[in-house]
Motif scaffolding. Sequence first.
Motif, short mmCIF file in Angstrom:
data_model
loop_
_atom_site.label_atom_id
_atom_site.label_comp_id
_atom_site.label_asym_id
_atom_site.label_seq_id
_atom_site.Cartn_x
_atom_site.Cartn_y
_atom_site.Cartn_z
N GLU A 79 0.83 -1.21 0.00
CA GLU A 79 0.00 0.00 0.00
C GLU A 79 0.86 1.26 0.00
O GLU A 79 0.54 2.24 -0.69
CB GLU A 79 -0.96 0.01 1.19
N GLN A 80 1.96 1.23 0.73
CA GLN A 80 2.83 2.40 0.76
C GLN A 80 3.44 2.68 -0.61
O GLN A 80 3.52 3.84 -1.05
CB GLN A 80 3.94 2.19 1.79
N LEU A 81 3.88 1.64 -1.30
CA LEU A 81 4.44 1.85 -2.63
C LEU A 81 3.39 2.42 -3.58
O LEU A 81 3.68 3.34 -4.36
CB LEU A 81 5.00 0.54 -3.18
N LEU A 82 2.18 1.92 -3.51
CA LEU A 82 1.10 2.44 -4.35
C LEU A 82 0.77 3.89 -4.00
O LEU A 82 0.51 4.72 -4.88
CB LEU A 82 -0.15 1.57 -4.19
N TYR A 83 0.81 4.21 -2.72
CA TYR A 83 0.52 5.57 -2.26
C TYR A 83 1.50 6.57 -2.87
O TYR A 83 1.10 7.62 -3.39
CB TYR A 83 0.60 5.58 -0.73
N TYR A 84 2.78 6.23 -2.83
CA TYR A 84 3.78 7.15 -3.39
C TYR A 84 3.79 7.10 -4.92
O TYR A 84 4.04 8.12 -5.57
CB TYR A 84 5.16 6.82 -2.83
N TYR A 85 3.49 5.95 -5.48
CA TYR A 85 3.44 5.85 -6.94
C TYR A 85 2.36 6.76 -7.52
O TYR A 85 2.60 7.49 -8.48
CB TYR A 85 3.19 4.40 -7.38
N LEU A 86 1.19 6.75 -6.92
CA LEU A 86 0.07 7.55 -7.45
C LEU A 86 0.35 9.05 -7.40
O LEU A 86 -0.26 9.82 -8.14
CB LEU A 86 -1.23 7.23 -6.71
N GLN A 87 1.26 9.46 -6.54
CA GLN A 87 1.60 10.89 -6.45
C GLN A 87 2.86 11.25 -7.22
O GLN A 87 3.29 12.40 -7.22
CB GLN A 87 1.76 11.26 -4.97
N SER A 88 3.45 10.27 -7.89
CA SER A 88 4.70 10.50 -8.63
C SER A 88 4.41 10.92 -10.06
O SER A 88 3.27 10.83 -10.55
CB SER A 88 5.55 9.23 -8.63
N GLN A 89 5.45 11.39 -10.73
CA GLN A 89 5.34 11.73 -12.15
C GLN A 89 5.45 10.46 -12.99
O GLN A 89 6.04 9.47 -12.58
CB GLN A 89 6.45 12.72 -12.54
N MET A 90 4.87 10.53 -14.17
CA MET A 90 4.90 9.36 -15.04
C MET A 90 6.29 9.01 -15.52
O MET A 90 7.19 9.85 -15.55
CB MET A 90 3.98 9.59 -16.25
N VAL A 91 6.45 7.76 -15.88
CA VAL A 91 7.70 7.24 -16.41
C VAL A 91 7.98 7.92 -17.76
O VAL A 91 7.08 8.10 -18.58
CB VAL A 91 7.63 5.72 -16.59
N GLN A 92 9.22 8.26 -17.98
CA GLN A 92 9.64 8.78 -19.27
C GLN A 92 10.04 7.59 -20.17
O GLN A 92 11.02 6.94 -19.93
CB GLN A 92 10.83 9.75 -19.11
N TYR A 93 9.21 7.32 -21.15
CA TYR A 93 9.43 6.15 -21.99
C TYR A 93 9.95 6.52 -23.37
O TYR A 93 9.95 7.68 -23.75
CB TYR A 93 8.12 5.33 -22.15
#
Length: 351
Positions: A337-351
């Motif tokens: 849950e913690q990883l998802l919490y920070y992931y949802l607030q992060s910027q998208m991957v540069q692909y």
Amino acid sequence: MTTYSNVENTKKLIKELVSIPSPSGNTKQVIDFVESYLSELSVKTYRNRKGGLIATLPGSNTEEHRMLTAHVDTLGAIVKEIKGNGRLRLDLIGGFQYNSIEGEYCQIQTNTGKIFTGTILMHQTSVHVYKNAGKAERNQENMEVRIDAKVTNADEVRSLGIEVGDFVSFDPRVEITENGFIKSRHLDDKASVAILLQLINRIKQERIVLPYTTHFLISNNEEIGYGGNSNITPETVEYLAVDMGAIGDGQSTDEFTVSICAKDSSGPYHYEFRKHLVELAEKNNIGYKVDIYPYYGSDASAAIRAGHDIIHGLIGPGIDSSHAFERTHELSLEQTEQLLYYYLQSQMVQY
């Protein structure tokens, strides 16, 4: 490792979810439960034609979307034949072995919704009668359901309303120990569904504005291969499946960290996406393991096979004895849950 104090609510929600029968193909009751939970949070949802549920949280960026998915359907069975001795022959729903359900209590749901209980047993169970009781193969021919009703032949079974095609669900036998273990069938993938629901609740409570509009697909056909391959908006860039991490010989996944999948039977997951998740875990002191699941496929891989132009990833809590008598620990729930919490607030991957 970081911890999140709301894990008791997550465990309670897991217990509620696994207690609702939902073999693939018969998931309306559990979808109703999830829909009601999200409605109380004032989260917008809709159902797809397959019966899955999609929830949406608006974000600052409405041109690029994220989608997370977890599946609420489980392993189960269906009545294949009503035998002359008044017992039932089964056909399996999902990928598991007959030996993993031997001796299990079950429910048979008739077409009218009536419920009968029973036990899944070998036909040659009694050691006082069958010399080969221990050696006989655990397969469709030898295993049967003993119905908890006074029946001795097929006609008496049919008089109860039981017919070929009726769904059979397994008793989850859920138990939460004082030292943080959760033992139950169907933690795959109801543990992840509970995590996503708690995550949505947390975002609403903390009034977080997400950087991107984010959809949550509660899929209902993952165990048979196609739960998450549709209803993906054309704006969706990142698609993250939240499903169990498999534990066993040669695996790094455990019951106390979040598992980040590098590759499964479908091939490697998006490399930059995986690195982004690892970086978030390390930055936020989240316990994680990177792993490969050799005999595994997810809703994210189903979406790729369906032809969607997305970045795909897979993470989840570590689950021991997958597709059998499963177990995880609250630490793994917290780290996921913690990883998802920070992931949802992060910027998208540069692909």
